[in-house]
Motif scaffolding. Structure first.
Motif, PDB file in Angstrom:
ATOM      1  N   ARG A 124       0.648  -1.054  -0.101  1.00  0.00           N
ATOM      2  CA  ARG A 124       0.039  -0.070  -0.065  1.00  0.00           C
ATOM      3  C   ARG A 124       0.621   1.208  -0.031  1.00  0.00           C
ATOM      4  O   ARG A 124       0.460   2.077  -0.365  1.00  0.00           O
ATOM      5  N   HIS A 125       2.027   1.070   0.564  1.00  0.00           N
ATOM      6  CA  HIS A 125       2.827   2.261   0.555  1.00  0.00           C
ATOM      7  C   HIS A 125       4.235   1.908  -0.256  1.00  0.00           C
ATOM      8  O   HIS A 125       5.121   1.412   0.224  1.00  0.00           O
ATOM      9  N   THR A 126       4.122   2.425  -1.606  1.00  0.00           N
ATOM     10  CA  THR A 126       5.299   2.370  -2.379  1.00  0.00           C
ATOM     11  C   THR A 126       5.763   3.588  -2.721  1.00  0.00           C
ATOM     12  O   THR A 126       4.994   4.758  -2.573  1.00  0.00           O
ATOM     13  N   THR A 127       6.988   3.911  -3.483  1.00  0.00           N
ATOM     14  CA  THR A 127       7.370   5.032  -3.908  1.00  0.00           C
ATOM     15  C   THR A 127       6.572   5.987  -4.593  1.00  0.00           C
ATOM     16  O   THR A 127       5.846   5.421  -5.490  1.00  0.00           O
ATOM     17  N   THR A 128       6.336   7.101  -4.529  1.00  0.00           N
ATOM     18  CA  THR A 128       5.607   7.979  -5.203  1.00  0.00           C
ATOM     19  C   THR A 128       6.472   8.463  -6.250  1.00  0.00           C
ATOM     20  O   THR A 128       7.758   8.719  -6.250  1.00  0.00           O
ATOM     21  N   ILE A 129       5.694   9.265  -7.226  1.00  0.00           N
ATOM     22  CA  ILE A 129       6.099   9.658  -8.618  1.00  0.00           C
ATOM     23  C   ILE A 129       5.677  10.920  -8.946  1.00  0.00           C
ATOM     24  O   ILE A 129       4.550  11.315  -8.984  1.00  0.00           O
ATOM     25  N   ASP A 130       6.515  11.842  -9.471  1.00  0.00           N
ATOM     26  CA  ASP A 130       5.946  13.320  -9.800  1.00  0.00           C
ATOM     27  C   ASP A 130       6.015  13.106 -11.530  1.00  0.00           C
ATOM     28  O   ASP A 130       7.212  13.291 -11.909  1.00  0.00           O
ATOM     29  N   GLN A 131       4.873  13.061 -12.076  1.00  0.00           N
ATOM     30  CA  GLN A 131       4.722  12.801 -13.656  1.00  0.00           C
ATOM     31  C   GLN A 131       5.461  13.936 -14.261  1.00  0.00           C
ATOM     32  O   GLN A 131       5.994  13.712 -15.289  1.00  0.00           O
ATOM     33  N   VAL A 132       5.391  15.176 -13.719  1.00  0.00           N
ATOM     34  CA  VAL A 132       6.080  16.088 -14.573  1.00  0.00           C
ATOM     35  C   VAL A 132       7.539  16.111 -14.560  1.00  0.00           C
ATOM     36  O   VAL A 132       8.173  16.254 -15.652  1.00  0.00           O
ATOM     37  N   GLY A 133       7.938  15.798 -13.343  1.00  0.00           N
ATOM     38  CA  GLY A 133       9.536  15.507 -13.378  1.00  0.00           C
ATOM     39  C   GLY A 133       9.922  14.384 -14.487  1.00  0.00           C
ATOM     40  O   GLY A 133      11.085  14.468 -14.859  1.00  0.00           O
ATOM     41  N   VAL A 134       8.843  13.324 -14.139  1.00  0.00           N
ATOM     42  CA  VAL A 134       9.759  12.300 -15.207  1.00  0.00           C
ATOM     43  C   VAL A 134       9.400  12.743 -16.571  1.00  0.00           C
ATOM     44  O   VAL A 134      10.492  12.242 -17.192  1.00  0.00           O
ATOM     45  N   LEU A 135       8.509  13.403 -17.006  1.00  0.00           N
ATOM     46  CA  LEU A 135       8.322  14.036 -18.565  1.00  0.00           C
ATOM     47  C   LEU A 135       9.747  14.887 -18.575  1.00  0.00           C
ATOM     48  O   LEU A 135      10.139  14.749 -19.632  1.00  0.00           O
ATOM     49  N   GLU A 136      10.181  15.499 -17.965  1.00  0.00           N
ATOM     50  CA  GLU A 136      11.207  16.474 -17.825  1.00  0.00           C
ATOM     51  C   GLU A 136      12.609  15.568 -18.160  1.00  0.00           C
ATOM     52  O   GLU A 136      13.216  15.837 -19.323  1.00  0.00           O
ATOM     53  N   ARG A 137      12.508  14.733 -17.472  1.00  0.00           N
ATOM     54  CA  ARG A 137      13.828  13.720 -17.578  1.00  0.00           C
ATOM     55  C   ARG A 137      13.955  13.039 -18.687  1.00  0.00           C
ATOM     56  O   ARG A 137      14.618  12.872 -19.344  1.00  0.00           O
ATOM     57  N   THR A 138      12.678  12.229 -19.165  1.00  0.00           N
ATOM     58  CA  THR A 138      12.485  11.612 -20.518  1.00  0.00           C
ATOM     59  C   THR A 138      12.882  12.542 -21.735  1.00  0.00           C
ATOM     60  O   THR A 138      13.440  12.009 -22.736  1.00  0.00           O
ATOM     61  N   SER A 139      12.191  13.634 -21.607  1.00  0.00           N
ATOM     62  CA  SER A 139      12.557  14.691 -22.731  1.00  0.00           C
ATOM     63  C   SER A 139      14.145  15.141 -22.906  1.00  0.00           C
ATOM     64  O   SER A 139      14.422  15.026 -23.748  1.00  0.00           O
ATOM     65  N   ARG A 140      14.737  15.072 -21.759  1.00  0.00           N
ATOM     66  CA  ARG A 140      15.932  15.288 -21.496  1.00  0.00           C
ATOM     67  C   ARG A 140      16.745  14.252 -22.595  1.00  0.00           C
ATOM     68  O   ARG A 140      17.886  14.448 -23.106  1.00  0.00           O
ATOM     69  N   ILE A 141      16.195  12.853 -21.846  1.00  0.00           N
ATOM     70  CA  ILE A 141      17.079  11.796 -22.776  1.00  0.00           C
ATOM     71  C   ILE A 141      16.717  11.956 -24.228  1.00  0.00           C
ATOM     72  O   ILE A 141      17.867  11.618 -25.031  1.00  0.00           O
ATOM     73  N   THR A 142      15.630  12.320 -24.462  1.00  0.00           N
ATOM     74  CA  THR A 142      15.662  12.111 -26.204  1.00  0.00           C
ATOM     75  C   THR A 142      16.460  13.186 -26.756  1.00  0.00           C
ATOM     76  O   THR A 142      16.408  13.657 -28.084  1.00  0.00           O
ATOM     77  N   LYS A 143      16.979  14.176 -25.910  1.00  0.00           N
ATOM     78  CA  LYS A 143      17.918  15.289 -26.502  1.00  0.00           C
ATOM     79  C   LYS A 143      19.271  14.832 -26.821  1.00  0.00           C
ATOM     80  O   LYS A 143      20.272  15.272 -27.289  1.00  0.00           O
ATOM     81  N   ARG A 144      19.491  13.502 -26.232  1.00  0.00           N
ATOM     82  CA  ARG A 144      20.619  12.754 -26.562  1.00  0.00           C
ATOM     83  C   ARG A 144      20.784  12.533 -28.031  1.00  0.00           C
ATOM     84  O   ARG A 144      19.884  12.166 -28.728  1.00  0.00           O
TER      85      ARG A 144
END
Lengths: 291, 308, 483
Positions: free
Chosen positions: B16-36
């Motif tokens: 019931r208690h697992t790690t939480t995720i901030d979706q906007v932060g994840v989108l920023e990170r993956t968008s940065r990966i696509t800049k490689r």
């Protein structure tokens, strides 16, 4: 048989209490040849103590609800109204005609009521939600600078004082005031009004004394965040010393303190900082792209 | 070589208690990966790596022996090129076609993966799912791609989901287990993370995004969250878990971005087909076209690449 | 790079941005009254590429006489510019915005060449934000009465603007756009290590047919800046730079009619609570301190991590730092470019030495550095406290100081325990905690669950010694109007 009058001792106002100056000194301003009274000649240490009181009161004052602040300012107006006679007498003693004294008192009360109404409105009018291009909620609001030192108008003992200090404290600042040097009576009596108006101790602190003696300490004090100078020309050193800890300096001066120009919310904003906060907005659902 | 079969961890956290995720932060990170920017030798190396990580997939009601044989042939012989090309990692089929596939890829190194457990919905009793799994394994499947019970998951019955995966894992025997979360049905990245954790604690050898039957299927943000879950699991338990994004990855460029993401989030030890797969049917030809473009300098036509 | 053991390594090949379309002249004069004119000083100085130490161009060094000439041009242009219809003024600013967008690639490459910042940042952050700033602000020119209801206002006249080397074009945009929108004319001085994009902007302004003298761009060093600050016919000073210089300016204008907007230093707290989304917080830490080589006044240089998640955050941060690519600013894969100047590199190295001397434990990314140019690996220090020099002073480099905390009350008190007040970061998944922390921070910008975000509509500026006034948004216009 004539009765011996009980003379009032005018003391200073620090942290909600009425101490004498720690220096033990006084001065005796006169009006048309008659002595106004023995007035505390506040020292730099009195100023220091007042800043300590103002600093410790600031956080909780700023955190009070806007509505509560509004009620307190309105309460000050009520208390002032209740003490009409005393203030009119003091204003006359300090050189005003009866008519002028009445007018100044009434305008002072009305100005308090005017500003009482702004307490819970300026944030609504001037706060903003800023439409940034990214997926963030971004808003700006106004916050207090902290401790503001006020050199009160020299020539308007009550109305000028109120016009200077009320906009400062409305925004959550606390204030240390140097009262009019030549006309200090109303300032101390006003402190008595404040002390009985639900205003927490330390929010407004009032000193009497010589501007020249205190001004350097005021402008150099590292724990003072803002300065409001309400006499004609800002002394150069006062301006220069702001550099030390980047004090915010405002100059408010009028030859006519009853002017309606002195009733506007921008006088509140002059002593506030803009804080902008960002937070992400999740983009799931609706027409937004899927996660 | 490290043992590639994970075991369920009996001691697991309260799901019931697992790690939480901030979706906007994840989108920023993956968008940065696509800049490689992946160029020259790095690109060629990445493209070959991608080919070798593909689970070439056919999962149609209309699948036949012939269709599967043709696909297996493609998996073994991707393209006639001037350079030596790898095979795909595996072929992925329904249980009833495992035997056909197995025979066809024999000796090539290409593995056979079977979807099981009432794929794609998973709406069947556990004994049916177990029978489905055991059948696929007995037919020779090297890998089992199971689906989790999303209904139970949404009902908050996390321990049921965990127990079910544990049971399937046991039924898999020597076959490696890929656990499909069907992230398109989970609704948020927080839940993707939760499902990833449940699957890994239950002994998953791979966690996999999607069945390919639901849109959205694999996306970079979802995969990123699953990779982070794998990394956290590895940090805490020193157990490697593989990752398989499936569905929707059809271009070489996107595939390379996924590989960069694996490299940056997990490290290079995950950059081989023991630990990373693409579930895809159309990706192979685009990668092949890019390889030929790198070799010849000329942009390619689909007519020169076999469709099976 | 060395092959790693056990498994195949997959390294990125060089991916340099092309420089073919970039035009940098051998020599640049001063842009005064719509023309490039030779400096009366007769002097020029070189601007170099900090990644190669090669000279890029030679630019004029304006002296007092040159400043005077620029101010005279701005004064002459001031009357007609103020009289111009506000709609027309807006259209000029829109035009500048569009021209920047058209020449974005060239600006980005020059910004990276001259300043050392990664092309990914100059391309994706600096240049688009600069264009957007002009575009956003332009629309205010004919709507000012809605920004300040019931208020009478007028432009100051001539604004003297001095900008830093960390975001050269963007800071020029932050300064010029609101000045023009409010009806002021401008004398702007870019930093001596990064004059080129401002000079390219001068060319662009020429191409935009802006009336001569409305914007004057003069290059020089500290003495040029001092001459602007002290010039008698300047009405308004806008400065972005160090708190030290800001204080000198504040004192210099005391007793004059000049007003100042000052954007100064910072030592921002970035607070990671135990219930934060840790992986995104780690990204936020990286964006907070390693963005633009840490040459950012609002950099999240003081990291506070709640003790219960300290080990996890530190382990993840170290791992993440390893994937940062340090090197050629023009390579599209570079995350951390060159330190802006030799002088700044020395400053950073001095602080790193001081950190070690105080017993702090240092960790750096393990990458190779180019042999020429000025470089600093992403660096973090643990075992530090509020009393450490590297915690108290602004380093302006990729150096992070990490402290732990136990309670929210403790971290609020430590975060505010600084003379600065520019920005802060807070990371927690709990809404009520966000509002508490963000409202308790004595800082002009608070990033909650994000960091280092900028937008033309979002006002920026500090409390306390981080400066006076705001730039950007509606609030930024106020600094260029007298009421």
């Amino acid at each position: 048989m004539s009765r011996l009058e009980v003379l009032k001792t005018y003391k200073i106002y620090i942290g909600g209490k009425f101490p004498r100056t720690e220096s033990g000194r006084y001065y005796t301003p006169e009006q048309n040849g008659s002595k106004l009274g023995n007035i505390c000649l506040s020292s730099r240490k009195d100023f220091r103590n007042a800043v300590v009181a103002a600093r410790s009161a600031q956080g909780s004052w700023a955190n009070r609800s806007a509505f509560n602040k509004s009620q307190i300012i309105y309460r000050i107006a009520e208390m002032l109204e209740g003490r009409r006679a005393q203030f009119i007498e003091e204003l006359i003693k300090m050189g005003a005609s009866k008519a002028k004294a009445v007018k100044e008192l009434e305008e002072s009360i009305d100005r308090l009521v005017y500003f009482a109404g702004w307490c819970d409105k300026y944030q609504q009018v001037f706060g903003s939600v800023n439409p940034v291009a990214s997926a963030h909620f971004n808003f700006s609001m106004y916050e207090a600078q902290g401790v503001v030192s006020i050199v009160a108008p020299e020539d308007s003992a009550l109305l000028g004082l109120i016009s200077a200090v009320i906009p400062v404290i409305i925004g959550g600042n606390t204030a240390v005031i140097i009262a009019s040097e030549s006309m200090p009576l109303c300032a101390i009596s006003f402190a008595e009004v404040l002390a009985t108006s639900d205003l927490p101790g330390g929010v407004v602190n009032i000193l009497t004394g010589h501007e020249k003696e205190l001004i350097d300490h005021i402008s150099k004090h590292m724990d003072v965040n803002g300065l409001l100078y309400c006499r004609e020309n800002v002394p150069l050193s006062f301006d220069e010393n702001c550099e030390i800890n980047m004090k915010r300096l405002s100059h408010l001066y009028s030859t006519n303190w009853s002017s309606e120009d002195l009733e506007n919310p921008y006088l509140i904003l002059d002593h506030l900082e803009v804080k902008t906060t960002w937070h992400p907005i999740e983009q799931i659902g609706g027409s937004a792209p899927s996660y | 070589m490290k043992n590639l079969l994970n075991k369920p961890l009996k001691k697991h956290p309260d799901f019931r208690h697992t790690t939480t995720i901030d979706q906007v932060g994840v989108l920023e990170r993956t968008s940065r990966i696509t800049k490689r920017s992946i160029k020259n030798e790095a690109k060629m190396q990445g493209l070959k790596m991608a080919l070798n990580m593909i689970d070439l997939t056919t999962l149609e009601g209309a699948d036949t022996d012939q269709k599967v044989r043709q696909m297996c042939n493609k998996a073994k012989n991707l393209h006639v090129s001037s350079i030596k090309l790898p095979t795909t990692a595996a072929v992925c089929v329904y249980p009833s076609l495992v035997k056909t596939a197995k025979k066809e890829v024999e000796g090539s190194g290409v593995k056979v993966a079977a979807v099981a457990t009432a794929f794609p919905s998973g709406q069947a009793p556990l004994d049916v799912k177990l029978a489905d799994t055991k059948f696929a394994v007995s037919e020779g499947a090297d890998e089992i791609d199971m689906v989790i019970s999303r209904g139970r998951f949404h009902q908050g019955e996390y321990n049921y989901v965990y127990d079910e995966i544990c049971a399937i894992k046991e039924a898999c025997g020597k076959a490696r287990l890929k656990v499909i979360l069907e992230t398109g049905e989970l609704g948020s990245l927080d839940k993707v993370r939760k499902a990833s954790d449940i699957a890994m604690y239950a002994g998953a050898d791979f966690i996999k995004t999607s069945t390919g039957k639901i849109s959205p299927a694999a996306t970079m943000p979802v995969t990123y969250v699953m990779l982070q879950a794998i990394r956290d699991f590895y940090t805490q338990h020193n157990i490697m878990v593989g990752m398989k994004p499936a569905g929707g990855i059809s271009t070489a460029k996107v595939a390379l971005h996924y590989l960069i993401m694996v490299k940056e989030v997990l490290g290079e030890q995950w950059l081989n087909n023991n630990w990373f797969r693409f579930g895809a049917s159309r990706l192979a030809n685009d990668v092949l076209m890019q390889i030929e473009k790198q070799l010849s300098g000329a942009y390619q036509s689909a007519d020169y690449f076999s469709k099976d | 790079m060395a092959k790693k053991s056990k498994h195949t390594s997959w390294d990125l090949s060089p991916a340099p941005e092309s420089t073919g379309h970039v035009d940098i002249k051998k020599k640049y004069d001063l842009f005064i009254d719509g023309k490039f004119v030779k400096p009366k000083s007769g002097k020029y100085f070189n601007t170099i590429n900090p990644a190669s130490e090669q000279v890029l161009s030679s630019v004029a060094h304006a002296n007092e006489a040159d400043v005077d000439r620029a101010v005279k041009a701005a004064r002459k242009a001031s009357g007609p510019w103020q009289k111009l219809s506000r709609k027309e003024r807006a259209k000029y600013i829109y035009r500048i915005a569009r021209l920047i967008q058209e020449r974005a690639k060239e600006f980005a490459v020059i910004e990276s060449l001259d300043g050392g910042k990664p092309i990914r940042e100059s391309r994706d952050v600096d240049v688009p934000l600069a264009a957007n700033h002009f575009f956003y602000t332009a629309g205010w020119a004919d709507k000012l009465e809605y920004a300040f209801p019931n208020r009478k206002f007028a432009p100051y006249g001539v604004a003297g603007q001095i900008i830093p080397w960390n975001f050269p074009l963007l800071m020029a945009a932050w300064k010029i756009a609101p000045a023009l929108a409010t009806g002021n004319t401008v004398v702007l001085k870019p930093a001596e290590t990064t004059p080129l994009t401002a000079l390219k902007l001068a060319e662009l302004i020429q191409d935009a047919d802006l009336p001569p003298g409305v914007v004057n761009i003069i290059t020089g060093e500290g003495d040029t800046g001092a001459a602007i600050v002290n010039h008698k016919d300047i009405d308004k000073i806008a400065f972005t730079g160090s708190t030290g210089v800001g204080k000198i300016i504040r004192k210099a204008i005391a007793g004059t009619k000049k007003k100042a907007t000052l954007e100064l230093g910072g030592k921002a707290a970035n607070i990671i609570c135990e219930d934060a989304t840790i992986d995104q917080a780690v990204e936020g830490i990286v964006n907070g301190i390693y963005f633009n080589q840490g040459h950012v006044c609002c950099a999240g240089s003081r990291l506070f991590v709640q003790e219960s998640v300290y080990d996890e955050v530190l382990e993840k941060l170290k791992f993440r730092i390893e994937s940062l690519v340090v090197g050629d600013p023009l390579d599209k894969n570079t995350d951390i470019g060159a330190i802006n100047s030799k002088e700044q590199l020395h400053t950073i190295e001095k602080y790193i030495k001081a950190g070690k001397a105080e017993g702090a434990i240092m960790y750096q990314n393990n990458c190779d550095l180019p042999s020429k140019g000025f470089w600093c690996r992403p660096t973090l220090f643990t075992n530090v406290s509020q009393s450490s020099k590297i915690v108290q002073e602004e380093i302006f480099g990729p150096v992070l100081a990490i402290q732990t905390f136990r309670t929210i009350a403790e971290v609020i008190s430590k975060a505010n325990n600084t003379p600065y007040g520019l920005s802060a970061g807070v990371w927690t998944d709990k809404g009520s905690k966000i509002f508490n922390l963000s409202s308790q921070m004595n800082a002009g910008v608070v990033w909650a669950n994000t960091y280092n975000k900028f937008d033309p509509a979002s006002p920026f500026g500090g409390y306390k010694e981080s400066g006076i006034g705001r730039e950007g948004g509606l609030h930024g216009l106020q600094a260029y109007l007298k009421f």
